[in-house]
Design an enzyme around this catalytic site. Structure first.
Site, PDB file in Angstrom:
ATOM      1  N   ALA A  95       0.804  -1.219   0.000  1.00 40.74           N
ATOM      2  CA  ALA A  95       0.000   0.000   0.000  1.00 40.74           C
ATOM      3  C   ALA A  95       0.839   1.272   0.000  1.00 40.74           C
ATOM      4  O   ALA A  95       0.365   2.340  -0.361  1.00 40.74           O
ATOM      5  CB  ALA A  95      -0.927   0.007   1.218  1.00 40.74           C
ATOM      6  N   LYS A  96       2.089   1.153   0.446  1.00 45.97           N
ATOM      7  CA  LYS A  96       3.021   2.283   0.511  1.00 45.97           C
ATOM      8  C   LYS A  96       2.395   3.494   1.187  1.00 45.97           C
ATOM      9  O   LYS A  96       2.489   4.627   0.716  1.00 45.97           O
ATOM     10  CB  LYS A  96       3.535   2.638  -0.893  1.00 45.97           C
ATOM     11  CG  LYS A  96       4.287   1.478  -1.563  1.00 45.97           C
ATOM     12  CD  LYS A  96       4.781   1.845  -2.941  1.00 45.97           C
ATOM     13  CE  LYS A  96       5.507   0.678  -3.586  1.00 45.97           C
ATOM     14  NZ  LYS A  96       4.596  -0.438  -3.949  1.00 45.97           N
ATOM     15  N   ARG A  97       1.770   3.251   2.320  1.00 45.16           N
ATOM     16  CA  ARG A  97       1.163   4.326   3.084  1.00 45.16           C
ATOM     17  C   ARG A  97       2.241   5.096   3.846  1.00 45.16           C
ATOM     18  O   ARG A  97       3.372   4.651   3.979  1.00 45.16           O
ATOM     19  CB  ARG A  97       0.113   3.772   4.044  1.00 45.16           C
ATOM     20  CG  ARG A  97      -1.030   3.012   3.377  1.00 45.16           C
ATOM     21  CD  ARG A  97      -1.817   3.907   2.426  1.00 45.16           C
ATOM     22  NE  ARG A  97      -3.092   3.323   2.065  1.00 45.16           N
ATOM     23  CZ  ARG A  97      -3.449   2.908   0.866  1.00 45.16           C
ATOM     24  NH1 ARG A  97      -2.590   2.996  -0.123  1.00 45.16           N
ATOM     25  NH2 ARG A  97      -4.647   2.405   0.631  1.00 45.16           N
TER      26      ARG A  97
END
Length: 277
Positions: A95-97
């Site tokens: 998700a690369k949050r």
């Protein structure tokens, strides 16, 4: 899943393969489009065909979010299917949050409470308070972006400060103040080659999530030569090189064959680790 359990799965399956579920409605076989949920139907076929050959699955959230509610439902069904049928699999939400603390806390709640996923990829650019909300959950992992495979990684990640320290090295060193190798992993692209040597000098014991073999041109042999440690320390992802090998009704069979080829190479690379146990 803790670090020892992950290593036990690697030894048992003689594999450190992660299958990336980058499922694009425009690329799946046409015969699946008649299904009520084509994305989930495709994922289920791929999972059933490869589960004994890999130790992790990595759904990339962008591919599901691009379809709105339908995509998110397919993502949730995919996660549940893996957990119900293949509970030994390590699930990575790609998700690369990474945002200010209260926003990151909501992202963490989504993936770790609502979906009960093992790990999530996190961007470190906003610093400690954007990452630590993900670290408040027991037996959950943060996979921090360190050195990626894309051409643009040179724009920031490889830039040096006045002391010659590169930005990705600063990320590796600073983030170890936030968590140890039982809670944190790092994303390192397979195309970075001998940079794995430098990375292992800083984080010798951490697991590395390694995308970029197969379609992106990374070398599994080189990754293992410079990146493998005494507990393997690698989760190597392949997406397109497995799930899109064939776009007919034989897609699952072809995916299995592709996964078998990678797993066989991994088994060979793992011999020195397993023999030293």
């Amino acid at each position: 899943m803790d670090k020892q359990q992950l290593f036990e799965n690697i030894k048992r399956k003689k594999s450190f393969l992660c299958v990336g579920l980058d499922t694009d409605i425009k690329k799946i076989p046409e015969h699946l489009l008649k299904e009520e949920d084509p994305i989930f139907a495709f994922n289920k076929a791929i999972i059933d065909a490869t589960a004994d050959l890999c130790i992790a699955y990595k759904p990339n959230l962008a591919f599901y979010e691009s379809m709105g509610v339908k995509g998110w439902i397919a993502f949730e069904k995919t996660v549940k299917y893996i957990k119900d049928n293949y509970p030994d699999q390590f699930i990575i939400a790609d998700a690369k949050r990474g945002d200010i603390g209260n926003t990151s806390a909501m992202y963490a709640r989504t993936f770790f409470e609502e979906l009960d996923i093992d790990s999530v990829t996190v961007a470190p650019y906003m610093g400690e308070d954007s990452v630590t909300p993900f670290l408040t959950y027991d037996n959950k992992w943060v996979i921090l972006l360190a050195l990626t495979s894309n051409k643009g990684s040179h724009d920031f990640q490889l830039t040096e400060d006045a002391n010659g320290e590169r930005l990705f090295e600063k990320v590796l060193r600073k983030s170890q103040e936030w968590a140890n190798d039982d809670r944190m992993m790092y994303v390192v692209g397979a195309t970075q080659g001998r940079a794995f040597e430098d990375i292992r000098k800083i984080v010798p014991d951490h697991f590395l999530l390694v995308p970029g073999i197969g379609a992106q041109g990374g070398s599994l042999e080189e990754v293992c030569k410079y990146g493998m440690n005494s507990t393997c320390g690698l989760i190597v992802n392949s997406s397109r090189g497995i799930i899109y090998v064939d776009k007919t009704e034989k897609c699952a069979e072809a995916a299995r064959t592709a996964a078998q080829e990678v797993q066989a190479q991994m088994a060979e690379q793992l011999k020195r680790v397993i023999n030293n146990q």
